[in-house]
Design an enzyme around this catalytic site. Sequence first.
Site, short mmCIF file in Angstrom:
data_model
loop_
_atom_site.label_atom_id
_atom_site.label_comp_id
_atom_site.label_asym_id
_atom_site.label_seq_id
_atom_site.Cartn_x
_atom_site.Cartn_y
_atom_site.Cartn_z
CG HIS A 138 -1.65 -0.87 1.40
ND1 HIS A 138 -1.85 -2.26 1.83
CD2 HIS A 138 -3.33 -0.86 -0.12
CE1 HIS A 138 -3.06 -3.21 0.99
NE2 HIS A 138 -3.41 -2.11 -0.59
CD GLU A 162 -9.00 -8.35 -2.64
OE1 GLU A 162 -8.02 -7.98 -3.01
OE2 GLU A 162 -9.87 -7.56 -1.58
CB CYS A 211 -9.82 -2.39 -9.32
SG CYS A 211 -9.63 -3.72 -7.52
#
Length: 552
Positions: free
Chosen positions: A187, A408, A479
């Site tokens: 992240h 995911e 995404c």
Amino acid sequence: MSSTRLKGVGVSAGRASGPVVQVADPLPEPASTPAPTDPAAEAARIRPATEAVAARLTERAEAASGDAKAVLETTAAMAADPALISQAEKLVTGRSLPAARAVHEAAETFATALAAAGGYMAERVRDIRDVRDRVVAELLGVDPPGVPALTGPSVLVARDLAPADTAGLDPSKVLALVTEEGGPTSHTAILARALGIPAVVACTGLLSVGELRGLVVDGDTGVVEVPSGRVEVLAASSGRKAVWNGIGITADGSRVKVLANVGSAADARAAAEAGAEGVGLFRTEFCYLSATNEPTVEEQVKAYSAVLAPFPGKQVVVRTLDAGADKPLAFLAPEPEPNPALGVRGLRVAFTNNGVLDRQLEAIARAAEQTGAEVSVMAPMVATAEEADWFVKRARAAGLRRAGVMIEVPAAALTAREVFDAVDFVSLGTNDLAQYTFAADRQVGAVAALNDPWQPALLRLIALVGKAATEVGKPAGVCGEAAADPHLAAVLVGLGVTSLSMNAAALTRVGAGLAEVHSDQCQLAAKAALAAHDPEHARLAARAALTPRRAH
Ligand code: PEP
Ligand code: MG
């Protein structure tokens, strides 16, 4: 004298150079031994340490303005708090603790009391812990942890950075970011891209080079140079300029929406300005990385409305809180777990905390009504069709018409047909899908190569989902960061993906790339990449399939 060259993984494009500012490692919890030989003298060290910290914070407050000034003034006052000092002193004289440990424990008592008081008081828990770490560092004679105040444009160097630290960086001061650890889909890397800061992660050896005065950073190639002489300050430049008309379409007219990933109102505005057709992933947890309490429904409506506002009448996919692993949210902290990425994160948090999910869904529905954006919701970390069904029913009960889930976890990809029965759409989170397929933590630099989105094993799982989407006639977006690579984006389309969502900086490159290729080239490229032995050959084979017949 020659310069030293290091190679890491480029995760945010652009070249920049300048003087280095090093981010100190987080402090370990100070030990409660050895007991001081002279407790009175040890206790007497505490006050000067707190005074030094308060003076430094006051100095920074004087140079700051607005919110930053207010925060620094409050923190300076906390450092000088006589109650904190006397409690710490008592712990040294009463329990024979070393001064650093005593400050740590005294501050923790305050933090617990503030957290229990809730509301505004609980928001101060972070501040008291910040003060605690600064005073402990002063007592131990080491640099305080975290990103220091930057006095000019700088290249930040760190072992690793927490997402909350990265989110707070000022792109006008941070020329580039280099970390010794971290993975390409961590992240921290995602936030660096969103801020447009060139970044290189997994740069092994960086912290062993010795004194780093300046660096030249190439976020495209991952090359980091340590020059022997002076380094010019050069702000980011990412080279080639592509042109795109804002509509995601292949050269032969297949529509593939090109959407943005956002985590804040500022991201949403930047995405709209960059021509995004909508939002394919709104990471709502990014709004609350520093929150100590669950935001009220009203607070959430306000935050979400600000993100939806630039997209009236356009598609926005809002993801419910993806808390856990490297994105801990203080108000949803799980019991300590040996493997947080495999534990209670994403939708799993909601199973024992229905209320948090229901309040969030209510806030999303109200924000959608206020702004006129075409809102869908989706859940993160879904493993089975049963979980997908559970989520969709709750979303519909909250009045949200379109609901889907992220794919995911490999189990969800393998059962895509069943998952599709429960939902209106799916969105492939290739960052986590890679991490869980290869059992390779996305934050760990040493396994970064396994998290390469061109890995054929990952592409084969995506192909299963694309095939199921085509068969049932429902959308499957991507995404994850894979969508931001123009060649890989074409491969994904060839695999049956119907929309692509990425950071705002990648929109034009991907949109322009799509407009240049035919759907049949995408399919050929997909077939070639699927059959490749490794990521490098997948890249080469796809590129070969995509280059020969450009549109006129
Ligand atoms: C992903 O895992 O690919 C994804 C888009 O979600 P996040 O990066 O927020 O985990
Ligand atoms: Mg994910």
